[in-house]
Scaffold this motif. Structure first.
Motif, mmCIF file in Angstrom:
data_model
loop_
_atom_site.group_PDB
_atom_site.id
_atom_site.type_symbol
_atom_site.label_atom_id
_atom_site.label_comp_id
_atom_site.label_asym_id
_atom_site.label_seq_id
_atom_site.Cartn_x
_atom_site.Cartn_y
_atom_site.Cartn_z
ATOM 1 N N ALA A 467 0.821 -1.210 0.000
ATOM 2 C CA ALA A 467 0.000 0.000 0.000
ATOM 3 C C ALA A 467 0.856 1.262 0.000
ATOM 4 O O ALA A 467 0.386 2.334 -0.401
ATOM 5 C CB ALA A 467 -0.929 -0.002 1.215
ATOM 6 N N LEU A 468 2.105 1.147 0.428
ATOM 7 C CA LEU A 468 2.994 2.315 0.483
ATOM 8 C C LEU A 468 3.855 2.451 -0.761
ATOM 9 O O LEU A 468 4.441 3.506 -0.993
ATOM 10 C CB LEU A 468 3.908 2.226 1.716
ATOM 11 N N GLU A 469 3.932 1.404 -1.570
ATOM 12 C CA GLU A 469 4.821 1.406 -2.726
ATOM 13 C C GLU A 469 4.176 2.065 -3.943
ATOM 14 O O GLU A 469 2.971 1.944 -4.165
ATOM 15 C CB GLU A 469 5.219 -0.022 -3.093
ATOM 16 N N SER A 470 4.996 2.730 -4.710
ATOM 17 C CA SER A 470 4.513 3.279 -5.982
ATOM 18 C C SER A 470 4.257 2.158 -6.975
ATOM 19 O O SER A 470 3.305 2.202 -7.762
ATOM 20 C CB SER A 470 5.550 4.254 -6.552
ATOM 21 N N SER A 471 5.145 1.147 -6.945
ATOM 22 C CA SER A 471 5.003 -0.036 -7.800
ATOM 23 C C SER A 471 5.065 -1.268 -6.908
ATOM 24 O O SER A 471 6.156 -1.781 -6.612
ATOM 25 C CB SER A 471 6.125 -0.092 -8.851
ATOM 26 N N PRO A 472 3.908 -1.735 -6.417
ATOM 27 C CA PRO A 472 3.888 -2.854 -5.474
ATOM 28 C C PRO A 472 4.605 -4.090 -6.030
ATOM 29 O O PRO A 472 4.395 -4.486 -7.175
ATOM 30 C CB PRO A 472 2.394 -3.126 -5.277
ATOM 31 N N ASP A 473 5.509 -4.682 -5.213
ATOM 32 C CA ASP A 473 6.203 -5.898 -5.582
ATOM 33 C C ASP A 473 6.744 -6.538 -4.305
ATOM 34 O O ASP A 473 6.517 -6.044 -3.204
ATOM 35 C CB ASP A 473 7.342 -5.630 -6.587
ATOM 36 N N ASP A 474 7.451 -7.652 -4.461
ATOM 37 C CA ASP A 474 7.995 -8.373 -3.307
ATOM 38 C C ASP A 474 9.512 -8.248 -3.226
ATOM 39 O O ASP A 474 10.172 -9.086 -2.609
ATOM 40 C CB ASP A 474 7.608 -9.855 -3.381
ATOM 41 N N THR A 475 10.063 -7.232 -3.838
ATOM 42 C CA THR A 475 11.512 -7.042 -3.839
ATOM 43 C C THR A 475 11.879 -5.742 -3.132
ATOM 44 O O THR A 475 11.032 -4.867 -2.936
ATOM 45 C CB THR A 475 12.068 -7.008 -5.278
#
Length: 520
Positions: A467-475
């Protein structure tokens, strides 16, 4: 001013020779008591209050070898890529590695000599309940660094020669833009961290005082059918000036709570004992050990390490006379300790904080060239390691050097590193001499060995909530918009990245303690 401190402490030392209480339990579990024989109301044996003012002189001699990781290949550097080939520390030696791997090279010999005094105010409150105030004063603590055997400036990766730095700096081209220079910093390995050979830094002054309260609900002197059982709690107060670059303070800027449980039982002329102790530190507001950026989730460790000890030992009492108070004891003790991973002061602290690289700007450390295209600021370029840690930027962390071109922020390291967990082992011999109940002399010698561990072990970062990421990912994003919330602001690839980390080995500390008191 320091002379006045010494006169003051000398006066306290003299005062301690007139106040005290003879110890009858093992030193490890001994408590002052008060209101003894209160129940029988016999005035001759009634002891309403016990009070001690004790002084303990301590000397510590620490030594260690500090090594650093480097890449090793058996014969062909191309086996592990361009980054290794550009590394002046690359080892090409089949004898050191049969296949490409990371090895450790000894770099530095570290030493520290400390002379200090502890002033203890002890008071028995009621029965087996004791209050203690301890005020330590460090007369001198000198940290020194030398090249390890076989290491010189010509092959050092900590304080190398200009030739070593220049060889690595060949990757910078006078025709490149500043943005390209910033990009090339990621593979630059010709760093000069601090001055080494024979360099020393001294600290002195009042250290953080502590208070403690200890209680023994069971006491084999009162009831010989039970072992003595003791519970204790202590609090170290961060009120001494905090050590940092440019000062000689010794305070660490940390609150520390500790708890202990101990037990002993007297059997004729021996008294075995056992104890557990746990230390929980947390940073004060002026401590350099902090979460650097509250909006960043990438800082994996923000707190100092927690510690725990297990102690076993036996006190031998070859002679004791209860009428005269004469008592002689020999104490043999072993302590196993464990320190968790966390942010902490290390053996590199004083040298890192006094590095000439502190105060550089990004513009200072980027390569500059003369009219002939030759590098003209080699010493500044050798300090480029300092700008590769976001938290070093003042006043706010800078996560993207490319966007900071032209920025005039000064970069400074606070010397705090993420230290790997490790075990410690301490053996102690104590001799307690009490010819009469009015005089006691205690001497202790201890040797502590700390298991080898990494001194620089920060992670690259930690993945933030989607929710805080501009581009949600797992890295973990080390570049781009999400780097400001996922890149660890205290990670410095020049010494935290695998292949560059500092490791401490052969870390031994000899400690000598001497306590004297007249007791009434």
């Amino acid at each position: 001013m320091r002379t006045r401190y010494q006169y003051f402490l000398g006066a306290l030392l003299g005062a301690s020779l007139f106040v005290g209480n003879p110890a009858t339990a093992a030193d490890f579990t001994n408590l002052l008591d008060a209101a003894d024989d209160h129940d029988d109301l016999i005035e001759e044996t009634y002891d309403p209050f016990d009070f001690n003012l004790e002084t303990r002189v301590r000397m510590e001699f620490e030594s260690a070898t500090i090594s650093r990781e480097t890449a090793c290949v058996p014969s062909d550097a191309s086996l592990i890529g361009d980054a290794a080939q550009n590394n002046p520390r690359l080892i090409v030696d089949r004898g050191r590695c049969a296949e490409p791997r990371i090895i450790s090279n000894k770099e530095l010999d570290f030493s520290r000599q400390t002379t200090a005094i502890d002033i203890d105010l002890r008071a028995g409150i009621y029965k087996d309940l004791e209050f203690r105030l301890r005020v330590p004063y460090v007369f001198s603590s000198v940290a020194g660094m030398n090249y390890a055997a076989g290491v010189t400036a010509a092959n050092s990766s900590v304080d190398p020669t200009d030739e070593v730095i220049g060889a690595s700096a060949r990757q910078f081209n006078s025709g490149d833009t500043q943005a390209q220079h910033v990009s090339n910093l990621s593979t630059f390995n010709g760093n000069r961290f601090f001055d080494v050979n024979g360099s020393e830094y001294e600290r002195s002054g009042f250290a953080d005082p502590s208070i403690s309260l200890e209680w023994a609900p069971f006491n084999d002197e009162r009831d010989d059918t039970k072992a003595k059982l003791l519970f204790g709690m202590a609090y170290k107060m961060p009120i001494a000036p905090v050590k940092a670059a440019g000062n000689k303070n010794v305070g660490e800027g940390m609150h520390e709570l500790s708890w202990r449980i101990a037990s002993s039982k007297r059997f004729n002329w021996i008294e075995p004992y056992f104890g557990l102790q746990y230390f929980l530190p947390f940073a004060a507001t002026d401590s350099p050990i902090q979460r650097v950026d509250k909006n960043n989730q990438g800082q994996v460790f923000a707190n100092p390490p927690q510690r725990g000890n297990i102690t076993v030992g036996t006190e031998f009492i070859p002679h004791e006379n209860t009428e005269t108070g004469a008592r002689y004891g020999i104490d043999l003790r072993f302590t196993f300790g464990y320190t968790s991973e966390g942010r902490n002061y290390t053996q590199l602290f004083d040298h890192m904080t006094n590095s000439s690289c502190n105060g550089k700007t990004l513009g200072d450390v980027l390569p500059q060239f003369d009219d002939q295209g030759q590098l003209s600021n080699l010493d500044d370029v050798a300090c480029s390691w300092i700008v590769r840690q976001p938290s070093n930027a003042d006043p706010v962390p800078i996560y993207n050097l490319g966007e900071a071109l032209g920025d005039t922020s000064a970069w400074n390291t606070d010397g705090i590193m993420t230290v790997e967990s490790y075990a410690s082992f301490t053996g102690m011999l104590g001799v307690y001499l009490q010819p009469t109940k009015y005089f006691q002399l205690k001497g202790n010698v201890a040797l502590t060995h700390n298991q080898e561990h990494f001194l620089s072990n920060a992670r690259t970062g930690r993945d933030a909530d989607d929710a805080l990421e501009s581009s949600p990912d797992d890295t973990v994003d080390l570049e781009g918009a999400d780097a400001t919330i996922e890149k660890n602001p205290v990670f410095n690839p020049t010494y935290d990245q695998t292949g560059n980390r500092f490791r401490i080995q052969e870390n031994n500390i000899w400690s000598i303690f001497l306590t004297a008191a007249l007791q009434f």
